[in-house]
Write an enzyme that holds these catalytic residues in place. Structure first.
Site, short mmCIF file in Angstrom:
data_model
loop_
_atom_site.label_atom_id
_atom_site.label_comp_id
_atom_site.label_asym_id
_atom_site.label_seq_id
_atom_site.Cartn_x
_atom_site.Cartn_y
_atom_site.Cartn_z
N LYS A 139 19.03 -23.24 -12.40
CA LYS A 139 18.90 -23.24 -13.87
C LYS A 139 19.86 -22.23 -14.49
O LYS A 139 20.62 -22.53 -15.39
CB LYS A 139 17.45 -22.93 -14.25
CG LYS A 139 17.22 -22.86 -15.74
CD LYS A 139 15.76 -22.61 -16.08
CE LYS A 139 15.63 -22.35 -17.57
NZ LYS A 139 14.26 -22.11 -18.00
N LYS B 56 14.76 -7.87 -7.89
CA LYS B 56 16.16 -8.32 -7.94
C LYS B 56 17.06 -7.16 -8.36
O LYS B 56 18.14 -6.96 -7.81
CB LYS B 56 16.32 -9.44 -8.98
CG LYS B 56 15.72 -10.77 -8.61
CD LYS B 56 16.07 -11.80 -9.69
CE LYS B 56 15.26 -13.06 -9.55
NZ LYS B 56 15.48 -14.02 -10.63
N HIS C 148 -7.66 -26.14 12.61
CA HIS C 148 -7.50 -25.55 13.94
C HIS C 148 -6.89 -24.16 13.86
O HIS C 148 -6.35 -23.66 14.85
CB HIS C 148 -6.65 -26.49 14.81
CG HIS C 148 -7.31 -27.82 14.98
ND1 HIS C 148 -8.20 -28.09 15.99
CD2 HIS C 148 -7.26 -28.95 14.22
CE1 HIS C 148 -8.66 -29.33 15.86
NE2 HIS C 148 -8.11 -29.86 14.79
N GLU D 248 20.88 -15.81 -4.24
CA GLU D 248 20.73 -16.58 -3.00
C GLU D 248 21.51 -17.90 -3.11
O GLU D 248 22.27 -18.28 -2.21
CB GLU D 248 19.24 -16.91 -2.75
CG GLU D 248 18.36 -15.70 -2.46
CD GLU D 248 17.79 -15.06 -3.72
OE1 GLU D 248 18.38 -15.24 -4.82
OE2 GLU D 248 16.76 -14.37 -3.60
N GLY E 61 11.88 -23.18 -14.74
CA GLY E 61 12.33 -23.46 -13.37
C GLY E 61 11.26 -24.18 -12.56
O GLY E 61 11.54 -25.17 -11.87
N ARG E 62 10.03 -23.70 -12.64
CA ARG E 62 8.97 -24.29 -11.81
C ARG E 62 8.44 -25.60 -12.38
O ARG E 62 7.50 -26.19 -11.84
CB ARG E 62 7.84 -23.27 -11.59
CG ARG E 62 7.29 -22.65 -12.85
CD ARG E 62 6.46 -21.40 -12.56
NE ARG E 62 6.10 -20.69 -13.77
CZ ARG E 62 6.86 -19.78 -14.36
NH1 ARG E 62 8.05 -19.48 -13.85
NH2 ARG E 62 6.44 -19.16 -15.45
N GLU F 280 3.45 -17.94 -10.28
CA GLU F 280 4.55 -17.44 -11.12
C GLU F 280 4.20 -17.65 -12.60
O GLU F 280 4.66 -16.90 -13.46
CB GLU F 280 5.87 -18.13 -10.76
CG GLU F 280 7.08 -17.30 -11.16
CD GLU F 280 8.43 -17.89 -10.72
OE1 GLU F 280 8.79 -18.96 -11.22
OE2 GLU F 280 9.11 -17.27 -9.88
O1 F6P Z 1 13.33 -15.52 -9.44
C1 F6P Z 1 12.45 -16.48 -9.90
C2 F6P Z 1 13.17 -17.68 -10.42
O2 F6P Z 1 13.79 -17.38 -11.61
C3 F6P Z 1 12.25 -18.87 -10.58
O3 F6P Z 1 11.53 -18.85 -11.75
C4 F6P Z 1 13.20 -20.00 -10.45
O4 F6P Z 1 12.56 -21.20 -10.17
C5 F6P Z 1 14.07 -19.52 -9.31
O5 F6P Z 1 14.17 -18.12 -9.51
C6 F6P Z 1 15.43 -20.12 -9.25
O6 F6P Z 1 16.15 -19.88 -10.43
P1 F6P Z 1 17.48 -20.67 -10.76
O7 F6P Z 1 17.13 -22.11 -10.85
O8 F6P Z 1 17.94 -20.11 -12.06
O9 F6P Z 1 18.45 -20.42 -9.65
#
Ligand code: F6P
Length: 550
Positions: free
Chosen positions: A211, A520, A392, A217, A274-275, A361
């Site tokens: 987003k 972060k 299990h 990452e 995002g979620r 979240e």
């Molecule tokens: O760090 C949390 C977050 O911002 C989430 O809310 C989001 O889904 C995820 O990181 C990934 O964010 P992006 O889509 O901006 O890479």
């Protein structure tokens, strides 16, 4: 006003109701009312929720529903659907529901944000994704050496990963063109390097799904994928446009990365959290994997749940509302601080992880919308895994541990991609577990069984103590007709709206996530320290560990 939730008349009534009900077991409640199972079952779009195995009576339901009304829930729901800026800390509308207003469902509503109707843009991107995915499927879009695309790699994390992972796993039998799908979320190089080692750059399409397009990452993985691609194509930078696309809200960053935004970027907007984003351009991997028609079915299923949620004002019949209120009942009155999500079908194994982000979240907050600390509990810990595997492993604790863990048991009625006998065994276990959690086993019953099996009285008396099941463990049973795109859409939207309702009752902003920021921020300093081999100013323990890594 004292405290948003605590101040409501129904809250006090619920407290009194809890004190009475706490003396009774679920079996007592069933004995008191032989219409209970039917009465506490909701059927929405052929999806069943049997919530009769909960510590509730009609009085509880009335008070919980009143609590929702006293929190102006209906108005809040309408505000969300209408595009009001309910995400007050980021001044954003919350319109994942608008992503599901697809034109062939006959929905002609306008939804405006800052005076602009958002629907045409949504339709435009949906159309662009449709066109692109069709080209990949038909071979109109080929790799740079003229070969069909065989592998899709989604580079994304959190909401840019968990939704697509869940849906692609759940709907694997709907896979188009035998495409292979891969998800890279972790920045652990092992994950991406392992996947890349099996891929052919001529036939691989990367989706950089982010987003913000700033997530460390994902951007690190995207650079690694691009370097790998160039290294394996004689540095063919021209070919990148056939092998890298982006799903993002950040055109500038996408362009800077080297992706042509006009052709190869699939846009979404700040009003999609995002979620809550699998319905947006973040769903591109899903469309490529299962085809556009199935994606539309997924949207239609979610849309059907949206309609039910928005229009069912008799809240005791509103499935997301009831699911939310039961959660409130357990965390705020019974003080049960976790919620187990137990899907029995293997195809739903990633559902708990998805719900974990969705609920924790969204509602893992301790200040209300105005920033004032709340004095009641908010989101429980959401956890779980495949129910049949859990039996299990951790079900021991659920049956005989010292706390009580309310559960959502999720099951599909039929699965044409499974096998009848396997499915019957799966169903039998899900149903039996819910029964066992509720009914339990007394010492006398356990002892009688042991004696019937030939044990002497003393031994039986001793062993029976270890075989007692206290029972009275509540569970919801959610039954989908099948795991199809439509019902999966239904199920996911059900939990989205559940999460929203709880946020309203707790008076928190469910749509920001400031709690992820501090780590972060500190990681940037720690990374600089590790790279330089010298810890900067931290506590003694942190310095010691940085030095170990340097
Ligand atoms: O760090 C949390 C977050 O911002 C989430 O809310 C989001 O889904 C995820 O990181 C990934 O964010 P992006 O889509 O901006 O890479």
């Amino acid at each position: 006003m004292k405290e948003f939730m605590l101040d409501k008349p129904s809250y006090q009534k619920l407290l009194r109701n809890y004190q009475q009900l706490n003396q009774l077991t679920l079996l007592d409640l069933f004995a008191q009312d032989n219409n209970r199972a039917l009465k506490y079952t909701l059927k929405v779009n052929d999806m069943y929720l049997d919530f009769s195995k909960n510590n509730i009576t009609d009085e509880t339901v009335d008070h919980l529903v009143n609590l929702a009304h006293e929190s102006n829930l209906i108005e809040h729901i309408q505000n969300m659907f209408n595009g009001c800026k309910i995400n007050n800390t980021e001044s954003r509308a919350v319109l994942h529901t608008a992503l599901r207003t697809i034109d062939n469902l006959g929905d002609k509503r306008q939804i405006t944000v800052d005076g602009k109707d958002v629907i045409p843009d949504i339709q435009h991107v949906l159309h662009k994704m449709h066109k692109f995915s069709s080209k990949v499927h038909t071979g109109e879009h080929l790799g740079h050496t003229g070969k069909m695309i065989t592998d899709i790699v989604n580079l994304g994390i959190g909401g840019s990963d968990l939704g697509p992972v869940l849906v692609c796993q759940a709907l694997k039998p709907y896979c188009k063109n035998n495409l292979n799908i891969h998800f890279v979320s972790s920045v652990d190089g092992y994950q991406i390097l392992d996947i890349l080692s099996e891929l052919n750059p001529e036939t691989t399409l990367f989706i950089v799904a982010s987003k913000t397009f700033t997530t460390e990452e994902t951007i690190t993985n995207a650079h690694t994928a691009r370097t790998w691609f160039l290294n394996n194509t004689n540095n063919n930078t021209e070919a990148i446009k056939l092998h890298f696309v982006a799903a993002s809200t950040n055109t500038k960053a996408v362009t800077e990365f080297g992706i042509n935004a006009a052709d190869n970027m699939f846009q979404f907007w700040d009003f999609v959290g995002g979620r809550y984003s699998l319905w947006s351009a973040i769903g591109l991997s899903i469309i490529l994997y299962i085809g556009f028609d199935n994606f539309k079915e997924l949207l239609a299923g979610a849309r059907a749940m949206d309609e039910h949620f928005l229009n069912t004002h008799e809240l005791q019949h509103n499935m997301p509302v009831m699911l939310a209120l039961l959660g409130i009942w357990y965390i705020n009155f019974y003080n049960y601080s976790t919620q187990v999500i137990s899907p029995y079908n293997t195809r739903l194994t990633r559902f708990p992880a998805y719900i974990q982000q969705l609920e924790m979240e969204s509602n893992g907050k301790s200040v209300d919308k105005s920033g004032k600390p709340v004095s009641y509990k908010t989101c429980p810990v959401i956890w779980g895994d495949s129910g049949i595997n859990g039996q299990h492993a951790y079900y021991q604790l659920l049956h005989q541990g010292t706390s009580i863990y309310p559960m959502d048991i999720i099951l599909a009625l039929s699965d044409k991609y499974s096998d009848k006998l396997h499915n019957q065994i799966l169903q039998a276990n899900a149903i039996a577990q819910a029964e066992a959690f509720m009914v339990g086993k007394t010492h006398a019953q356990a002892k009688a069984e042991l004696i019937a099996n030939g044990m002497n009285d003393t031994q039986a008396d001793f062993l029976a103590k270890h075989k007692v099941f206290a029972g009275n463990r509540p569970s919801n049973m959610l039954i989908l007709p099948e795991i199809s795109p439509y019902y999966l859409g239904n199920l996911i939207a059900l939990y989205e709206h559940k999460t929203f309702v709880q946020g309203v009752i707790w008076n928190i902003n469910s749509f920001d996530q400031w709690g992820v920021e501090l780590g972060k921020q500190l990681a940037r300093t720690v990374l600089a320290d590790i790279k330089s081999g010298k810890a900067s100013k931290h506590d003694e323990s942190t310095v010691q560990i940085i030095n170990l890594c340097s």
